[in-house]
Design a protein around this motif. Structure first.
Motif, PDB file in Angstrom:
ATOM      1  N   ALA A  85       0.862  -1.175   0.000  1.00 32.92           N
ATOM      2  CA  ALA A  85       0.000   0.000   0.000  1.00 32.92           C
ATOM      3  C   ALA A  85       0.899   1.226   0.000  1.00 32.92           C
ATOM      4  O   ALA A  85       1.793   1.349   0.838  1.00 32.92           O
ATOM      5  CB  ALA A  85      -0.906   0.007   1.229  1.00 32.92           C
ATOM      6  N   ILE A  86       0.668   2.091  -0.964  1.00 31.14           N
ATOM      7  CA  ILE A  86       1.434   3.333  -1.017  1.00 31.14           C
ATOM      8  C   ILE A  86       0.752   4.297  -0.057  1.00 31.14           C
ATOM      9  O   ILE A  86      -0.357   4.756  -0.295  1.00 31.14           O
ATOM     10  CB  ILE A  86       1.486   3.889  -2.451  1.00 31.14           C
ATOM     11  N   ASP A  87       1.399   4.528   1.081  1.00 31.10           N
ATOM     12  CA  ASP A  87       0.797   5.318   2.151  1.00 31.10           C
ATOM     13  C   ASP A  87       0.843   6.811   1.883  1.00 31.10           C
ATOM     14  O   ASP A  87      -0.124   7.523   2.144  1.00 31.10           O
ATOM     15  CB  ASP A  87       1.509   5.027   3.484  1.00 31.10           C
ATOM     16  N   ARG A  88       1.985   7.262   1.383  1.00 34.93           N
ATOM     17  CA  ARG A  88       2.149   8.709   1.233  1.00 34.93           C
ATOM     18  C   ARG A  88       3.217   8.986   0.188  1.00 34.93           C
ATOM     19  O   ARG A  88       4.186   8.252   0.068  1.00 34.93           O
ATOM     20  CB  ARG A  88       2.591   9.283   2.583  1.00 34.93           C
ATOM     21  N   ILE A  89       3.003  10.054  -0.557  1.00 32.61           N
ATOM     22  CA  ILE A  89       4.014  10.508  -1.509  1.00 32.61           C
ATOM     23  C   ILE A  89       4.181  12.011  -1.310  1.00 32.61           C
ATOM     24  O   ILE A  89       3.213  12.765  -1.390  1.00 32.61           O
ATOM     25  CB  ILE A  89       3.624  10.202  -2.967  1.00 32.61           C
ATOM     26  N   ASP A  90       5.405  12.410  -1.008  1.00 34.62           N
ATOM     27  CA  ASP A  90       5.731  13.823  -0.854  1.00 34.62           C
ATOM     28  C   ASP A  90       6.432  14.282  -2.124  1.00 34.62           C
ATOM     29  O   ASP A  90       7.501  13.768  -2.465  1.00 34.62           O
ATOM     30  CB  ASP A  90       6.641  14.045   0.356  1.00 34.62           C
ATOM     31  N   ILE A  91       5.825  15.244  -2.807  1.00 34.43           N
ATOM     32  CA  ILE A  91       6.381  15.735  -4.072  1.00 34.43           C
ATOM     33  C   ILE A  91       6.954  17.128  -3.857  1.00 34.43           C
ATOM     34  O   ILE A  91       6.287  17.998  -3.301  1.00 34.43           O
ATOM     35  CB  ILE A  91       5.291  15.775  -5.166  1.00 34.43           C
ATOM     36  N   ALA A  92       8.197  17.297  -4.295  1.00 34.63           N
ATOM     37  CA  ALA A  92       8.858  18.598  -4.249  1.00 34.63           C
ATOM     38  C   ALA A  92       9.587  18.785  -5.574  1.00 34.63           C
ATOM     39  O   ALA A  92      10.551  18.072  -5.864  1.00 34.63           O
ATOM     40  CB  ALA A  92       9.839  18.668  -3.080  1.00 34.63           C
ATOM     41  N   ASP A  93       9.087  19.710  -6.374  1.00 35.96           N
ATOM     42  CA  ASP A  93       9.653  19.981  -7.694  1.00 35.96           C
ATOM     43  C   ASP A  93       9.673  18.708  -8.539  1.00 35.96           C
ATOM     44  O   ASP A  93       8.645  18.139  -8.811  1.00 35.96           O
ATOM     45  CB  ASP A  93      11.048  20.609  -7.580  1.00 35.96           C
ATOM     46  N   ASN A  94      10.868  18.262  -8.905  1.00 37.21           N
ATOM     47  CA  ASN A  94      11.008  17.087  -9.776  1.00 37.21           C
ATOM     48  C   ASN A  94      11.377  15.822  -9.019  1.00 37.21           C
ATOM     49  O   ASN A  94      11.937  14.889  -9.586  1.00 37.21           O
ATOM     50  CB  ASN A  94      12.057  17.362 -10.856  1.00 37.21           C
ATOM     51  N   ARG A  95      11.069  15.810  -7.739  1.00 36.11           N
ATOM     52  CA  ARG A  95      11.412  14.669  -6.896  1.00 36.11           C
ATOM     53  C   ARG A  95      10.204  14.266  -6.067  1.00 36.11           C
ATOM     54  O   ARG A  95       9.443  15.124  -5.604  1.00 36.11           O
ATOM     55  CB  ARG A  95      12.565  15.075  -5.987  1.00 36.11           C
ATOM     56  N   ALA A  96      10.017  12.971  -5.878  1.00 42.20           N
ATOM     57  CA  ALA A  96       8.928  12.471  -5.044  1.00 42.20           C
ATOM     58  C   ALA A  96       9.482  11.378  -4.132  1.00 42.20           C
ATOM     59  O   ALA A  96      10.214  10.495  -4.577  1.00 42.20           O
ATOM     60  CB  ALA A  96       7.806  11.909  -5.911  1.00 42.20           C
ATOM     61  N   ASP A  97       9.154  11.483  -2.849  1.00 43.85           N
ATOM     62  CA  ASP A  97       9.541  10.465  -1.887  1.00 43.85           C
ATOM     63  C   ASP A  97       8.285   9.711  -1.490  1.00 43.85           C
ATOM     64  O   ASP A  97       7.318  10.305  -1.003  1.00 43.85           O
ATOM     65  CB  ASP A  97      10.206  11.089  -0.664  1.00 43.85           C
ATOM     66  N   ALA A  98       8.299   8.391  -1.706  1.00 36.07           N
ATOM     67  CA  ALA A  98       7.126   7.560  -1.454  1.00 36.07           C
ATOM     68  C   ALA A  98       7.379   6.642  -0.269  1.00 36.07           C
ATOM     69  O   ALA A  98       8.482   6.114  -0.104  1.00 36.07           O
ATOM     70  CB  ALA A  98       6.798   6.732  -2.693  1.00 36.07           C
ATOM     71  N   PHE A  99       6.341   6.466   0.521  1.00 32.85           N
ATOM     72  CA  PHE A  99       6.399   5.593   1.689  1.00 32.85           C
ATOM     73  C   PHE A  99       5.365   4.494   1.500  1.00 32.85           C
ATOM     74  O   PHE A  99       4.183   4.769   1.319  1.00 32.85           O
ATOM     75  CB  PHE A  99       6.171   6.407   2.954  1.00 32.85           C
TER      76      PHE A  99
END
Length: 184
Positions: A85-99
């Motif tokens: 389950a993809i819990d959260r995705i933090d997007i900043a400009d051209n980068r995304a950190d997924a948990f």
């Protein structure tokens, strides 16, 4: 003749939409595809989700060697018990950190149990005796761990995605300074 022109136009529009579809996928869509393809043993499709830098650092044959689940039968039996389950995705400009939360059989616990009962020193020397011994042991573990009673383990994993010219891509950080730089 007009029917052929209309058919060609429809096919052209369909082709353009199909090609553009990959560039419009969100980081969640790309990561979901990647993880699904990894679990399904579709390593070539998963490889296309990787960033260009990740593909340079890890050629397809190496990626397939590391991520291929091997036998389709065994992989299918194991993969059906794995979910994410993809819990959260933090997007900043051209980068995304997924948990991501991954739930899978507790392989260490199960294999520890298996190897405790089937050490090489316990297998009979005679082939037919060894066959019967292994069948009994495997049957014992199948009875001990029926589908509903498989010990499961849930863990959190993180993934980085970067936006490249052709859309969002999964970045496998190999520890290099520039491994997951946006647009790398």
């Amino acid at each position: 003749m007009a029917a052929l022109i209309v058919l060609a136009a429809v096919l052209l529009v369909f082709l353009i939409l199909l090609i553009r579809r990959g560039t419009n996928l969100s980081p969640r869509d790309v990561l979901s595809n990647y993880l699904g393809w990894i679990l399904g043993g579709r390593t070539q499709e998963a490889y296309h989700c990787l960033s260009s830098q990740s593909r340079v650092n890890l050629p397809l044959p190496e990626f397939q060697t590391f991520h291929s689940p091997g036998s389709g039968l065994i992989a299918g039996l194991l993969a059906r018990n794995i979910s994410f389950a993809i819990d959260r995705i933090d997007i900043a400009d051209n980068r995304a950190d997924a948990f991501v939360t991954v739930t899978a059989p507790d392989f260490r616990l199960i294999l520890g149990d298996v190897f405790q009962g089937i050490g090489p020193d316990r297998i009979p020397d005679q082939s037919l005796d060894a066959f019967a011994f292994l069948c009994r042991k495997i049957s014992h573990y199948l009875e001990k761990y029926p589908r509903d009673a498989i010990p499961m383990k849930t863990s959190g994993e993180s993934f980085r995605l970067i936006r490249e010219r052709d859309g969002w891509k999964v970045c496998l950080d190999d520890g290099r300074k520039d491994g997951c730089a946006a647009g790398a």
